[in-house]
Design an enzyme around this catalytic site. Sequence first.
Site, PDB file in Angstrom:
ATOM      1  N   LYS A 197      90.413  83.067 -19.139  1.00 26.70           N
ATOM      2  CA  LYS A 197      91.188  84.245 -18.844  1.00 26.70           C
ATOM      3  C   LYS A 197      90.731  84.738 -17.468  1.00 26.70           C
ATOM      4  O   LYS A 197      89.868  85.289 -17.155  1.00 26.70           O
ATOM      5  CB  LYS A 197      90.703  85.171 -19.803  1.00 26.70           C
ATOM      6  CG  LYS A 197      91.340  86.744 -19.840  1.00 26.70           C
ATOM      7  CD  LYS A 197      90.978  87.763 -20.840  1.00 26.70           C
ATOM      8  CE  LYS A 197      91.563  88.905 -20.959  1.00 26.70           C
ATOM      9  NZ  LYS A 197      91.853  89.435 -19.580  1.00 26.70           N
ATOM     10  N   GLU A 201      99.518  84.796 -14.507  1.00 28.59           N
ATOM     11  CA  GLU A 201      98.515  85.710 -13.609  1.00 28.59           C
ATOM     12  C   GLU A 201      98.632  85.414 -12.273  1.00 28.59           C
ATOM     13  O   GLU A 201      98.585  84.187 -11.838  1.00 28.59           O
ATOM     14  CB  GLU A 201      97.188  85.454 -14.351  1.00 28.59           C
ATOM     15  CG  GLU A 201      96.306  86.763 -13.961  1.00 28.59           C
ATOM     16  CD  GLU A 201      96.434  87.664 -15.174  1.00 28.59           C
ATOM     17  OE1 GLU A 201      97.017  87.756 -15.879  1.00 28.59           O
ATOM     18  OE2 GLU A 201      95.631  88.533 -14.955  1.00 28.59           O
ATOM     19  N   ASP A 219     100.840  70.958  12.260  1.00 23.73           N
ATOM     20  CA  ASP A 219     101.288  72.338  11.879  1.00 23.73           C
ATOM     21  C   ASP A 219     102.130  72.681  12.958  1.00 23.73           C
ATOM     22  O   ASP A 219     103.280  73.416  12.342  1.00 23.73           O
ATOM     23  CB  ASP A 219      99.971  73.156  12.134  1.00 23.73           C
ATOM     24  CG  ASP A 219      99.096  73.254  11.134  1.00 23.73           C
ATOM     25  OD1 ASP A 219      99.177  72.402  10.096  1.00 23.73           O
ATOM     26  OD2 ASP A 219      98.082  73.885  11.233  1.00 23.73           O
ATOM     27  N   CYS A 269      76.612 124.364  -5.498  1.00 26.54           N
ATOM     28  CA  CYS A 269      77.338 123.142  -4.641  1.00 26.54           C
ATOM     29  C   CYS A 269      76.583 122.503  -3.784  1.00 26.54           C
ATOM     30  O   CYS A 269      76.536 123.079  -2.698  1.00 26.54           O
ATOM     31  CB  CYS A 269      78.901 123.500  -4.482  1.00 26.54           C
ATOM     32  SG  CYS A 269      79.858 122.148  -3.626  1.00 26.54           S
ATOM     33  N   GLU A 322      91.944  78.763 -23.067  1.00 26.79           N
ATOM     34  CA  GLU A 322      92.267  78.993 -21.681  1.00 26.79           C
ATOM     35  C   GLU A 322      91.479  79.916 -21.163  1.00 26.79           C
ATOM     36  O   GLU A 322      91.076  80.825 -21.812  1.00 26.79           O
ATOM     37  CB  GLU A 322      93.707  79.404 -21.420  1.00 26.79           C
ATOM     38  CG  GLU A 322      94.752  78.399 -22.217  1.00 26.79           C
ATOM     39  CD  GLU A 322      96.211  79.227 -22.568  1.00 26.79           C
ATOM     40  OE1 GLU A 322      96.481  80.105 -21.997  1.00 26.79           O
ATOM     41  OE2 GLU A 322      96.752  78.694 -23.192  1.00 26.79           O
ATOM     42  N   CYS A 343      79.081 123.415  -0.382  1.00 30.64           N
ATOM     43  CA  CYS A 343      79.574 124.558  -0.134  1.00 30.64           C
ATOM     44  C   CYS A 343      78.433 125.838  -0.372  1.00 30.64           C
ATOM     45  O   CYS A 343      78.533 127.105   0.070  1.00 30.64           O
ATOM     46  CB  CYS A 343      80.711 125.216  -0.644  1.00 30.64           C
ATOM     47  SG  CYS A 343      81.266 125.159  -2.121  1.00 30.64           S
TER      48      CYS A 343
HETATM   49  S1  IVH Z   1      98.012  85.224 -22.960  1.00 28.75           S
HETATM   50  C1  IVH Z   1     100.120  87.911 -25.953  1.00 28.75           C
HETATM   51  N1  IVH Z   1      96.600  83.896 -21.655  1.00 28.75           N
HETATM   52  O1  IVH Z   1      94.754  89.035 -20.060  1.00 28.75           O
HETATM   53  C2  IVH Z   1      99.191  87.014 -25.147  1.00 28.75           C
HETATM   54  N2  IVH Z   1      96.651  86.234 -20.990  1.00 28.75           N
HETATM   55  O2  IVH Z   1      95.359  91.303 -22.130  1.00 28.75           O
HETATM   56  C3  IVH Z   1      99.230  87.529 -23.707  1.00 28.75           C
HETATM   57  N3  IVH Z   1      95.406  86.707 -18.905  1.00 28.75           N
HETATM   58  O3  IVH Z   1      96.713  90.733 -18.424  1.00 28.75           O
HETATM   59  C4  IVH Z   1      98.502  86.913 -22.535  1.00 28.75           C
HETATM   60  N4  IVH Z   1      94.742  84.736 -18.548  1.00 28.75           N
HETATM   61  O4  IVH Z   1      97.762  88.384 -17.937  1.00 28.75           O
HETATM   62  C5  IVH Z   1      96.886  84.954 -21.638  1.00 28.75           C
HETATM   63  N5  IVH Z   1      95.311  82.218 -20.149  1.00 28.75           N
HETATM   64  C6  IVH Z   1      95.663  83.647 -20.435  1.00 28.75           C
HETATM   65  C7  IVH Z   1      95.448  84.625 -19.615  1.00 28.75           C
HETATM   66  C8  IVH Z   1      95.698  85.858 -20.026  1.00 28.75           C
HETATM   67  C9  IVH Z   1      94.416  85.826 -18.084  1.00 28.75           C
HETATM   68  C10 IVH Z   1      95.619  88.266 -18.854  1.00 28.75           C
HETATM   69  C11 IVH Z   1      97.005  88.488 -19.084  1.00 28.75           C
HETATM   70  C12 IVH Z   1      96.721  90.226 -19.577  1.00 28.75           C
HETATM   71  C13 IVH Z   1      95.373  90.044 -20.101  1.00 28.75           C
HETATM   72  C14 IVH Z   1      95.683  90.117 -21.623  1.00 28.75           C
END
Ligand code: IVH
Length: 719
Positions: A136, A193, A49, A430, A134, A433
């Site tokens: 979310k 994201e 480091d 309230c 994927e 007060c």
């Molecule tokens: S696709 C048109 N893939 O979810 C497609 N969005 O409402 C647009 N998000 O805030 C998004 N993981 O940032 C997509 N694997 C993923 C995602 C993802 C998270 C978020 C995105 C947005 C919300 C979509």
Amino acid sequence: MALASRALDLLARLDSTTTPDPSLVREVREVVRDLARAYYTEGESPIGDTQYDQLFGALQAWEQADPDLRVADSPTHRVGGSPLEAFEKVRHPVALLSLGNAFSADDLRAWYDRVLNGLADVLDEGERPALVAELKIDGLALALTYENGVLVRAATRGNGEVGENVTRNVKTIRQVPLRLRDDPPVQIEVRGEAYMKRSTFEALNEALVAAGEKPIANPRNGAAGSLRQLDSAVTASRRLSFWAYGVGPATGGLPATQHGILDWLGTLGLPVPDNRQRFEGEDPIAGVVALCEQWAEQRDSLDYEIDGVVVKVDRLDYQRALGEVANAPRWAVAYKFPAREATTQLVDVEHNVGRTGVIKPLAHLAPVDVGGVTVSRATLHNEDYIRERDIRIGDWVVVKRAGDVIPQVVKPIVDERTGDERAHQMPTECPSCGEPLVRLEGEADTRCVSATCPAQLKRLVEHFVSRGAMDIDGMGKKSAYLLVDLGFIRSLPDVYRLAERRDELLEIVGFQEKKVERLLSGIEASKARPLSRLLFGLGIRYVGETVAQQLVSAYATLDDLAAATQDELEAVFGIGPETAQSVSEWFAHDDNRATVDELSRLGVRTERLPEEAPAEGAAVLEGKTFVITGTLPTMSRAEAKALIVGAGGKVTGSVSKKTDALLAGEAAGSKLDKANELGVEVISEAELLARLAGGPVGDEAELPAAPAESTPESQGELF
Ligand code: IVH
């Protein structure tokens, strides 16, 4: 040479170097970049480091001393620089859409049926389009623009059309490459994201609590709050993460499928969602449903929060054919996990007075674990909510925690009643007060309307001095409440009169010299905050941070804003009728006008900063008339129209001498011929985007007039 020996070799050369030649700087920069990548993406430390810090420090010092040695993608940007006053706004060349939701297997199947219907004309008999699922991740959407492989801009999603320029902050996210690897396209917008890992979030909260500060509610707020720091050094310290899930406008050919895009983004050096899966065959949605159910069970096993699974049609040509409705694509859907619920007993109901006088019933619960978090307080919203559900004190109740919202009491379990429960009564006076409470016709909220209610004032002052508002260093919730209780603060302007009462402040127990100095200098510094922060701090109903910024971008001073009519306010981008009404009513109040005048007299900035003015180029197409024809490479014609209109231009249906430019995509027909015949300029989608990004347009444009052979194929090359 291996990375470690290169690094050590350079370190040895540092000692004998006072003014480095550019090639040494370049070499050190490369090595630091590779070391950082090894450390942050592969978890390896090729050298110690201290040695790393020495190399990093040398590079930083050279860059600081000599502007010629600085480059946009230096790894030194990872540590942040001096604070900004406000974020610049940026218009996304192509809007960032949101997603439609699915809450059940049936919803998912219904969505897939709509996909099949929508593609009826293009699918072969019995063909079932493959899907990609994927995770979310629960963070904050970002659009990253790379030019010639170098990160030049990072913007938040904002309202989808206009976001904030957070480039400096995003550069501190180690996982975001400042330079793409391999063979990146000339220009590409990567979408993804930013998020905070659960472990980072927990460590951060521990540190905040230890420092006597308020913990952050959840990792998503952690990510959003960290990215919206004006001081990028703070962002750097928050250790955010990122993954890319798609691309926006880009030059050159892209892979033809979503899974291909993710793999390709990976080869460019971008982190992409792990756990992604492709489903094909006779019934792809069956596999998707099983996966969604599996993740609903296993979500807590990950080191990051997910709130669902995003399902996308894999083939991009199918995505294009499906297009979008409203602002969500037809080709993707977000499966949302069921909320986390638990049952417990409602012990009592407390009534709190909010900043605007609204009385909020708050449930006191027997502590219960809801998805890993102990919950002992939950909102009951308002009187009607409680009455409609017949929630009684002593009831066993269902409690739900969803996303960042405060846990809420969902319903009573009537079967568990013993007869000892008692009905809830809204107070008539309230709790702070003692003044009579009122509930207006047609409103769900009960309010205290007393102008001198200390509870409201406390909340207002707490809000006014908070980080997103005037950010007064040295004045937290505790001091704010105490100063209200002791009568030092009876109105917002009183905050700026504290300096005159320095001696009295020193008499308060616990207010030593040092604390008072810090408080007073914090107050002084806050006078120069951006106008949008002051406006947000005033606590006007519906005026959150974004609305405040939108208003300030339309009105240069508080006086101008106060003079605006409700109709004028409604015409401001992003402002709806309720907000417009609330703002104009607020300024119509003499007391409020007096507050604003007083604040200004006391030296608080009531004019916007230059950075708060609308982004230059916001109306670059003012007065220009466009016609759109053919299929555009990345956007629908409706999207293109929205962009043009949003930038002050007009879109008409047919080409004439009055047309300033024809926006032509693939398979442009007679309109293109007509434009060429009349000598009307023909531009591609890429050229349009370039102009929206700030280039000149029409008569002022220096682009050569479109040659007759300017075909859609040749136009793609600009990007
Ligand atoms: S696709 C048109 N893939 O979810 C497609 N969005 O409402 C647009 N998000 O805030 C998004 N993981 O940032 C997509 N694997 C993923 C995602 C993802 C998270 C978020 C995105 C947005 C919300 C979509």
